[in-house]
Design a protein around this motif. Structure first.
Motif, mmCIF file in Angstrom:
data_model
loop_
_atom_site.group_PDB
_atom_site.id
_atom_site.type_symbol
_atom_site.label_atom_id
_atom_site.label_comp_id
_atom_site.label_asym_id
_atom_site.label_seq_id
_atom_site.Cartn_x
_atom_site.Cartn_y
_atom_site.Cartn_z
ATOM 1 N N ALA A 37 -94.561 103.145 -21.233
ATOM 2 C CA ALA A 37 -93.333 103.933 -21.322
ATOM 3 C C ALA A 37 -93.544 105.352 -20.817
ATOM 4 C CB ALA A 37 -92.825 103.958 -22.759
ATOM 5 N N ALA A 38 -94.802 105.800 -20.848
ATOM 6 C CA ALA A 38 -95.106 107.171 -20.433
ATOM 7 C C ALA A 38 -96.573 107.271 -20.049
ATOM 8 C CB ALA A 38 -94.796 108.138 -21.558
ATOM 9 N N MET A 39 -96.883 108.308 -19.286
ATOM 10 C CA MET A 39 -98.273 108.602 -18.931
ATOM 11 C C MET A 39 -98.394 110.090 -18.661
ATOM 12 S SD MET A 39 -98.765 107.217 -15.040
ATOM 13 C CE MET A 39 -97.904 107.959 -13.667
ATOM 14 N N ILE A 40 -99.612 110.582 -18.649
ATOM 15 C CA ILE A 40 -99.870 111.974 -18.312
ATOM 16 C C ILE A 40 -100.952 112.007 -17.247
ATOM 17 C CG2 ILE A 40 -100.743 114.194 -19.124
ATOM 18 C CD1 ILE A 40 -99.498 113.627 -21.812
ATOM 19 N N THR A 41 -100.673 112.697 -16.145
ATOM 20 C CA THR A 41 -101.679 112.924 -15.113
ATOM 21 C C THR A 41 -101.982 114.412 -15.143
ATOM 22 O OG1 THR A 41 -99.987 113.224 -13.408
ATOM 23 C CG2 THR A 41 -100.900 111.024 -13.641
ATOM 24 N N ARG A 42 -103.239 114.726 -15.410
ATOM 25 C CA ARG A 42 -103.631 116.118 -15.652
ATOM 26 C C ARG A 42 -102.726 116.661 -16.741
ATOM 27 N NH1 ARG A 42 -105.208 118.270 -9.657
ATOM 28 N NH2 ARG A 42 -106.968 116.858 -9.375
ATOM 29 N N SER A 43 -101.851 117.586 -16.445
ATOM 30 C CA SER A 43 -100.954 118.103 -17.481
ATOM 31 C C SER A 43 -99.495 117.751 -17.207
ATOM 32 C CB SER A 43 -101.105 119.627 -17.593
ATOM 33 O OG SER A 43 -100.737 120.223 -16.364
ATOM 34 N N THR A 44 -99.263 116.752 -16.360
ATOM 35 C CA THR A 44 -97.903 116.371 -15.993
ATOM 36 C C THR A 44 -97.465 115.120 -16.745
ATOM 37 O OG1 THR A 44 -98.216 117.291 -13.785
ATOM 38 C CG2 THR A 44 -96.404 115.736 -14.062
ATOM 39 N N PRO A 45 -96.419 115.239 -17.571
ATOM 40 C CA PRO A 45 -95.900 114.060 -18.275
ATOM 41 C C PRO A 45 -94.959 113.259 -17.369
ATOM 42 C CG PRO A 45 -94.690 116.005 -18.958
ATOM 43 C CD PRO A 45 -95.750 116.470 -17.990
ATOM 44 N N GLU A 59 -94.762 121.201 -9.688
ATOM 45 C CA GLU A 59 -95.981 121.908 -9.321
ATOM 46 C C GLU A 59 -96.944 120.959 -8.620
ATOM 47 O OE1 GLU A 59 -95.621 121.545 -13.000
ATOM 48 O OE2 GLU A 59 -94.049 123.035 -12.870
ATOM 49 N N GLY A 60 -97.864 121.530 -7.884
ATOM 50 C CA GLY A 60 -98.891 120.731 -7.221
ATOM 51 C C GLY A 60 -98.413 120.186 -5.896
ATOM 52 N N SER A 61 -99.382 119.790 -5.104
ATOM 53 C CA SER A 61 -99.021 119.228 -3.801
ATOM 54 C C SER A 61 -98.487 117.806 -4.003
ATOM 55 C CB SER A 61 -100.235 119.225 -2.867
ATOM 56 O OG SER A 61 -100.894 118.002 -2.877
ATOM 57 N N PRO A 62 -97.489 117.418 -3.225
ATOM 58 C CA PRO A 62 -96.954 116.059 -3.352
ATOM 59 C C PRO A 62 -98.022 114.984 -3.153
ATOM 60 C CG PRO A 62 -95.422 117.411 -2.151
ATOM 61 C CD PRO A 62 -96.679 118.232 -2.330
ATOM 62 N N LEU A 63 -98.947 115.188 -2.205
ATOM 63 C CA LEU A 63 -99.992 114.188 -1.990
ATOM 64 C C LEU A 63 -100.878 114.062 -3.225
ATOM 65 C CD1 LEU A 63 -101.472 112.120 -0.280
ATOM 66 C CD2 LEU A 63 -102.815 113.995 0.691
ATOM 67 N N THR A 64 -101.256 115.178 -3.815
ATOM 68 C CA THR A 64 -102.085 115.136 -5.019
ATOM 69 C C THR A 64 -101.349 114.430 -6.146
ATOM 70 O OG1 THR A 64 -103.245 117.152 -4.399
ATOM 71 C CG2 THR A 64 -103.309 116.538 -6.734
ATOM 72 N N MET A 65 -100.065 114.742 -6.322
ATOM 73 C CA MET A 65 -99.288 114.100 -7.382
ATOM 74 C C MET A 65 -99.196 112.595 -7.148
ATOM 75 S SD MET A 65 -98.654 116.440 -9.514
ATOM 76 C CE MET A 65 -97.441 115.691 -10.568
ATOM 77 N N GLN A 67 -101.403 110.744 -5.478
ATOM 78 C CA GLN A 67 -102.730 110.165 -5.732
ATOM 79 C C GLN A 67 -103.017 110.051 -7.228
ATOM 80 O OE1 GLN A 67 -105.045 112.816 -3.229
ATOM 81 N NE2 GLN A 67 -105.148 111.276 -1.613
ATOM 82 N N LEU A 68 -102.597 111.036 -8.003
ATOM 83 C CA LEU A 68 -102.801 110.967 -9.454
ATOM 84 C C LEU A 68 -101.994 109.818 -10.058
ATOM 85 C CD1 LEU A 68 -102.720 114.771 -10.301
ATOM 86 C CD2 LEU A 68 -104.708 113.253 -10.459
ATOM 87 N N ALA A 69 -100.776 109.621 -9.576
ATOM 88 C CA ALA A 69 -99.956 108.505 -10.061
ATOM 89 C C ALA A 69 -100.584 107.171 -9.662
ATOM 90 C CB ALA A 69 -98.540 108.620 -9.521
ATOM 91 N N ALA A 70 -101.049 107.072 -8.419
ATOM 92 C CA ALA A 70 -101.669 105.832 -7.940
ATOM 93 C C ALA A 70 -102.943 105.524 -8.717
ATOM 94 C CB ALA A 70 -101.966 105.934 -6.446
ATOM 95 N N LYS A 71 -103.670 106.552 -9.088
ATOM 96 C CA LYS A 71 -104.897 106.366 -9.861
ATOM 97 C C LYS A 71 -104.590 105.716 -11.210
ATOM 98 C CE LYS A 71 -108.906 108.938 -11.513
ATOM 99 N NZ LYS A 71 -109.500 110.271 -11.662
ATOM 100 N N GLU A 72 -103.443 106.053 -11.780
ATOM 101 C CA GLU A 72 -103.046 105.489 -13.077
ATOM 102 C C GLU A 72 -102.303 104.160 -12.963
ATOM 103 O OE1 GLU A 72 -103.795 106.709 -16.173
ATOM 104 O OE2 GLU A 72 -105.019 108.164 -15.096
ATOM 105 N N LEU A 73 -101.468 104.032 -11.933
ATOM 106 C CA LEU A 73 -100.562 102.888 -11.830
ATOM 107 C C LEU A 73 -101.020 101.796 -10.875
ATOM 108 C CD1 LEU A 73 -97.251 104.955 -11.594
ATOM 109 C CD2 LEU A 73 -98.042 103.625 -13.578
ATOM 110 N N GLY A 74 -101.958 102.099 -10.008
ATOM 111 C CA GLY A 74 -102.343 101.149 -8.977
ATOM 112 C C GLY A 74 -101.572 101.437 -7.695
#
Length: 101
Positions: A37-45, A59-65, A67-74
């Motif tokens: 239902a939810a996740m946090i990448t670094r400090s982003t809910p 905040e943050g670069s779109p590519l970094t955001m 990649q952080l989502a892909a790291k959590e979600l696949g």
């Protein structure tokens, strides 16, 4: 009659203005619908529902955001940053950080 015309013009301006507002935040669509239902990448809910996870943070670069989502979600099939969808090349670069599912 003059008042009615002014009110109509104002209402049309307001409705078109609302449509023209830019979309803020990020949206990630993983290949497999999220089961969380939810996740946090670094400090982003992020909130997840249906086939995607979204955050209104910008905040943050779109590519970094991405990649952080892909790291959590696949692997992601789509990613949108502030209303603009990633092109295929950007999405491929993002998915280099995707977790194995």
């Amino acid at each position: 009659m003059k008042t009615l015309a002014l009110l109509t013009a104002a209402a049309m301006t307001l409705s078109f203005g609302a449509v023209a507002q830019p979309v803020r935040g990020y949206s990630a669509v993983p290949a497999t619908a999220p089961t969380i239902a939810a996740m946090i990448t670094r400090s982003t809910p992020w909130k997840c529902a249906g086939d995607r996870c979204i955050t209104n943070r910008t905040e943050g670069s779109p590519l970094t955001m991405c990649q952080l989502a892909a790291k959590e979600l696949g692997t992601l099939t789509a990613f949108t940053a502030n209303g603009e969808a990633f092109a295929a090349e950007q999405l491929a670069k993002c998915n280099t950080r995707a977790k194995s599912v």
